[in-house]
Scaffold this motif. Sequence first.
Motif, PDB file in Angstrom:
ATOM      1  N   CYS A  95      75.938  94.163  81.809  1.00 23.74           N
ATOM      2  CA  CYS A  95      74.333  94.071  81.793  1.00 23.74           C
ATOM      3  C   CYS A  95      74.402  92.618  81.719  1.00 23.74           C
ATOM      4  O   CYS A  95      75.471  91.638  81.054  1.00 23.74           O
ATOM      5  N   SER A 159      70.368  98.125  77.151  1.00 27.69           N
ATOM      6  CA  SER A 159      69.753  96.998  77.833  1.00 27.69           C
ATOM      7  C   SER A 159      68.939  97.894  78.954  1.00 27.69           C
ATOM      8  O   SER A 159      69.596  98.971  79.709  1.00 27.69           O
ATOM      9  N   LYS A 160      67.844  97.060  79.444  1.00 29.75           N
ATOM     10  CA  LYS A 160      67.253  97.844  80.600  1.00 29.75           C
ATOM     11  C   LYS A 160      68.230  97.827  81.909  1.00 29.75           C
ATOM     12  O   LYS A 160      68.103  98.706  82.838  1.00 29.75           O
ATOM     13  N   ASP A 161      68.999  96.912  81.981  1.00 27.06           N
ATOM     14  CA  ASP A 161      69.842  96.604  83.174  1.00 27.06           C
ATOM     15  C   ASP A 161      71.211  97.222  83.151  1.00 27.06           C
ATOM     16  O   ASP A 161      72.075  96.858  83.673  1.00 27.06           O
TER      17      ASP A 161
END
Length: 167
Positions: A95, A159-161
């Motif tokens: 990420c 984490s969003k990604d």
Amino acid sequence: MQKMMITTVVGSVTPGVIKALADTTRAAGGEWLTSKVIKLDSQFAALLKVAIAADAVPELQQAFAVKFPLLQFSYSDQAQSSSQHMRILKCNVDCRDRPGLTREIVDLLSNLNLEIEHMEFNRVHVSTIGQTVFSSQLAIIVPDEVSDASVVELLEGVSKDARVSLG
């Protein structure tokens, strides 16, 4: 009677030091079952899982002290493992990097009583996207009743990604 112990060795890297430690262990009647060596600049740390006759332990420790006076040694008995219903889950986490990410992953796994057997991480600046990327390889000791998918889902939540892959 055979004894299992973990020996930790820390000191300056010198040519042939690992081979010399192994030779000294064999000369005392011991055998390395597992070893992990980490080198950083001119220093190294080694963890050695040693099987040796219980009455030969003092001889080995004395030989290490005499032959390697500039190295630091510590010894601990190997705890009996209660992990009959455990497995090792290997995964990669990738990420965008941010402060506190490594600590958050460690805390997340620790709070769930999942033990990290191995964690290696790298941070690399990728100029084409103008950001730093975090990449971690984990080996986690997981109870059989915990699914791989649930661990992946938890790690993806940092984490969003975040992308988590098994293997």
